[in-house]
Write a protein that holds these residues in place. Sequence first.
Motif, PDB file in Angstrom:
ATOM      1  N   LEU A 246      51.700  15.688   5.710  1.00 18.09           N
ATOM      2  CA  LEU A 246      50.342  16.221   5.640  1.00 18.09           C
ATOM      3  C   LEU A 246      50.229  17.086   4.392  1.00 18.09           C
ATOM      4  O   LEU A 246      50.902  18.109   4.272  1.00 18.09           O
ATOM      5  CB  LEU A 246      50.036  17.041   6.899  1.00 18.09           C
ATOM      6  CG  LEU A 246      48.787  17.932   6.898  1.00 18.09           C
ATOM      7  CD1 LEU A 246      47.537  17.129   6.589  1.00 18.09           C
ATOM      8  CD2 LEU A 246      48.652  18.642   8.244  1.00 18.09           C
TER       9      LEU A 246
ATOM     10  N   SER B 220      47.595  19.192   1.835  1.00 26.45           N
ATOM     11  CA  SER B 220      46.257  19.762   1.846  1.00 26.45           C
ATOM     12  C   SER B 220      46.033  20.705   0.680  1.00 26.45           C
ATOM     13  O   SER B 220      46.982  21.173   0.039  1.00 26.45           O
ATOM     14  CB  SER B 220      46.007  20.501   3.169  1.00 26.45           C
ATOM     15  OG  SER B 220      44.633  20.741   3.378  1.00 26.45           O
ATOM     16  N   HIS B 221      44.760  21.004   0.448  1.00 24.61           N
ATOM     17  CA  HIS B 221      44.357  21.898  -0.626  1.00 24.61           C
ATOM     18  C   HIS B 221      44.583  23.355  -0.196  1.00 24.61           C
ATOM     19  O   HIS B 221      44.882  23.635   0.964  1.00 24.61           O
ATOM     20  CB  HIS B 221      42.882  21.650  -0.964  1.00 24.61           C
ATOM     21  CG  HIS B 221      42.445  22.241  -2.254  1.00 24.61           C
ATOM     22  ND1 HIS B 221      41.187  22.759  -2.455  1.00 24.61           N
ATOM     23  CD2 HIS B 221      43.111  22.420  -3.422  1.00 24.61           C
ATOM     24  CE1 HIS B 221      41.077  23.215  -3.686  1.00 24.61           C
ATOM     25  NE2 HIS B 221      42.231  23.025  -4.297  1.00 24.61           N
TER      26      HIS B 221
ATOM     27  N   GLY C  79      40.707  23.962   2.717  1.00 20.83           N
ATOM     28  CA  GLY C  79      41.968  23.230   2.771  1.00 20.83           C
ATOM     29  C   GLY C  79      42.912  23.752   3.829  1.00 20.83           C
ATOM     30  O   GLY C  79      43.584  22.985   4.529  1.00 20.83           O
TER      31      GLY C  79
ATOM     32  N   SER D  34      41.574  22.769   7.178  1.00 15.94           N
ATOM     33  CA  SER D  34      41.803  21.323   7.321  1.00 15.94           C
ATOM     34  C   SER D  34      43.234  21.058   7.769  1.00 15.94           C
ATOM     35  O   SER D  34      43.478  20.269   8.692  1.00 15.94           O
ATOM     36  CB  SER D  34      41.555  20.613   5.984  1.00 15.94           C
ATOM     37  OG  SER D  34      40.231  20.739   5.557  1.00 15.94           O
ATOM     38  N   ALA D  35      44.185  21.715   7.111  1.00 13.70           N
ATOM     39  CA  ALA D  35      45.596  21.528   7.452  1.00 13.70           C
ATOM     40  C   ALA D  35      45.892  22.018   8.858  1.00 13.70           C
ATOM     41  O   ALA D  35      46.648  21.382   9.604  1.00 13.70           O
ATOM     42  CB  ALA D  35      46.473  22.260   6.439  1.00 13.70           C
TER      43      ALA D  35
ATOM     44  N   PHE E  40      51.263  22.066   0.689  1.00 13.21           N
ATOM     45  CA  PHE E  40      50.000  22.424   0.047  1.00 13.21           C
ATOM     46  C   PHE E  40      50.112  22.209  -1.458  1.00 13.21           C
ATOM     47  O   PHE E  40      51.177  22.393  -2.041  1.00 13.21           O
ATOM     48  CB  PHE E  40      49.639  23.887   0.332  1.00 13.21           C
ATOM     49  CG  PHE E  40      49.274  24.142   1.759  1.00 13.21           C
ATOM     50  CD1 PHE E  40      47.976  23.973   2.201  1.00 13.21           C
ATOM     51  CD2 PHE E  40      50.243  24.552   2.675  1.00 13.21           C
ATOM     52  CE1 PHE E  40      47.631  24.193   3.522  1.00 13.21           C
ATOM     53  CE2 PHE E  40      49.912  24.782   3.994  1.00 13.21           C
ATOM     54  CZ  PHE E  40      48.603  24.605   4.427  1.00 13.21           C
TER      55      PHE E  40
ATOM     56  N   THR F 137      44.275  15.959   3.302  1.00 15.69           N
ATOM     57  CA  THR F 137      43.097  16.625   3.829  1.00 15.69           C
ATOM     58  C   THR F 137      42.489  17.545   2.773  1.00 15.69           C
ATOM     59  O   THR F 137      43.194  18.280   2.092  1.00 15.69           O
ATOM     60  CB  THR F 137      43.417  17.438   5.102  1.00 15.69           C
ATOM     61  OG1 THR F 137      44.422  18.412   4.823  1.00 15.69           O
ATOM     62  CG2 THR F 137      43.894  16.538   6.224  1.00 15.69           C
ATOM     63  N   ASP F 138      41.169  17.473   2.645  1.00  9.85           N
ATOM     64  CA  ASP F 138      40.374  18.263   1.697  1.00  9.85           C
ATOM     65  C   ASP F 138      40.666  17.904   0.243  1.00  9.85           C
ATOM     66  O   ASP F 138      40.290  18.649  -0.644  1.00  9.85           O
ATOM     67  CB  ASP F 138      40.527  19.770   1.940  1.00  9.85           C
ATOM     68  CG  ASP F 138      39.467  20.582   1.195  1.00  9.85           C
ATOM     69  OD1 ASP F 138      38.330  20.098   1.105  1.00  9.85           O
ATOM     70  OD2 ASP F 138      39.771  21.684   0.701  1.00  9.85           O
TER      71      ASP F 138
ATOM     72  N   ASP G 124      38.570  13.652   3.681  1.00  9.56           N
ATOM     73  CA  ASP G 124      38.083  14.452   2.552  1.00  9.56           C
ATOM     74  C   ASP G 124      36.561  14.391   2.520  1.00  9.56           C
ATOM     75  O   ASP G 124      35.928  13.641   3.275  1.00  9.56           O
ATOM     76  CB  ASP G 124      38.687  13.900   1.253  1.00  9.56           C
ATOM     77  CG  ASP G 124      38.499  14.813   0.045  1.00  9.56           C
ATOM     78  OD1 ASP G 124      38.087  15.976   0.236  1.00  9.56           O
ATOM     79  OD2 ASP G 124      38.767  14.359  -1.079  1.00  9.56           O
TER      80      ASP G 124
ATOM     81  N   GLY H 290      35.827  19.487   4.167  1.00 10.89           N
ATOM     82  CA  GLY H 290      37.121  18.864   4.408  1.00 10.89           C
ATOM     83  C   GLY H 290      37.622  19.151   5.810  1.00 10.89           C
ATOM     84  O   GLY H 290      38.169  18.275   6.497  1.00 10.89           O
TER      85      GLY H 290
ATOM     86  N   SER I 289      38.488  16.613   8.849  1.00 16.68           N
ATOM     87  CA  SER I 289      39.747  16.712   9.592  1.00 16.68           C
ATOM     88  C   SER I 289      39.488  16.854  11.085  1.00 16.68           C
ATOM     89  O   SER I 289      40.227  16.299  11.909  1.00 16.68           O
ATOM     90  CB  SER I 289      40.560  17.914   9.087  1.00 16.68           C
ATOM     91  OG  SER I 289      40.963  17.721   7.755  1.00 16.68           O
TER      92      SER I 289
END
Length: 471
Positions: free
Chosen positions: A30, A32-33, A38, A41-42, A60, A83-84, A108, A136, A140
């Motif tokens: 996974l 993510s931002h 982000g 989202s995570a 990340f 994600t994101d 996203d 985002g 998710s």
Amino acid sequence: MSVAGPPVPALAERAEACASRLRAANRVLLASHIDADGLTSAAIATSALSRAGIDHEVIFEKQLDEESIAAIADREFDTVLFTDFGSGQLEAIVEREAAGAFTPVIADHHQPADADTEYHLNPLLFGIDGASELSGAGASYVLAHALDPENRDLAGLAVVGAIGDMQGGTEGLTGANQGIVDHAVAAGVLDSRTDLALYGKQTRPLPKLLEYASDVRIPGVSNDEAGAIAFLSDLDLELRSDDGEWRRWVDLDDEERRVLASGLMKRAVASGVPADRIEELVGTSYTLTAEEPGTELRDVSEFSTLLNATARYDRADVGLAVCLGERDDPLERARTLLGNHRRNLSEGLQLVKTEGVTHEEHLQWFDAGSRIRETIVGIVAGMAIGSPAVDSSKPIVAFARKDPDHVKVSARGSHRLVREGLDLSAAMGEASRAVGGEGGGHDVAAGATIPDETRQEFLETANTLVGEQIG
């Protein structure tokens, strides 16, 4: 409140396909931002994967580019959930997919690149605006709900992500986001109501709440500590608690809040604030019901700021831990980072006020060099566009040093400018590509990374593009 069915029906079929792919995976990476959207989202995704018994690891990235995608491919996971981010980097991702490195699943809301992949969950593919109607974290959550409808308690985090991504105006979250709000309210994790639309209602003493309220500037109150105190003193309210400390908005009862809000509006009218601006003093407010009143986690806006104070200072692990319900040490660490974050933002905004901005015909800009961290220069730009230091009729572009050879560009506009045709995602993307960089984002907020020596050419191109959009 009873809610049945998926939060965003238009995305349900694609979300089910993505969920099925994740269930079939041996191990999932996974990625993510690092902003508030982000992080939430995570948190939503890792919670849903864990509950489904899907083995996974979380990482990340500040920016998803060729180098970071190559590093992700080297991790040898059979499935990677982005994600994101991910939509804008589809060409590089699909290239790795074709080489057999991994199967991508993307949740996203950013503008997709020309390439596509089978498990791509993005509102823009279904006619839903990813800049204002679904974040985002929202995408998710749609995926998490497809994994298991019992994941409705995660909808509260999706609301934090959407607000952190500047998707809520005074009318609150709209469009597809409303379905997620409905799920969160039905799950009992969120309260949605009309309230004073000022930041800091949970934690700021009343004078600071009014002094720092810059979205709607009220002469003699906003940016005026003595004026804010004098205004409050003229109201028939008990302003201090038994221990002598200033009370906060959260400490007031409904009648006291009515008196303060009414007094504030009367002052605004008397000060000549336009009626449409006065209306913005009241809006939809979101509260996380399980969090302790008077803390940064209770109010969705304050929660999102706390999250920005973690990952943007290389402590995404702290922000993720807080999102996952850990308090004690992670929360104290987050609060320390928040204090540092606020100081840096204040110093950054002061820099802009002191040195001013340079005006082009259709935009304005400043170059922070290494004086403002590249991970927060966009937030400073957003704060600046809401202050008297800049011209709100133009978008603002900010530059900050990324590394010895590259500059981070952050652009911010207003929703009013977007209604007039502004699309910073398109402008940043095209202008950056013209100088050998890359960029994108949303219509109201976007960014880019460009070679150091190309700033002037980039500015000239961006200025022309914005001029074509809004004249």
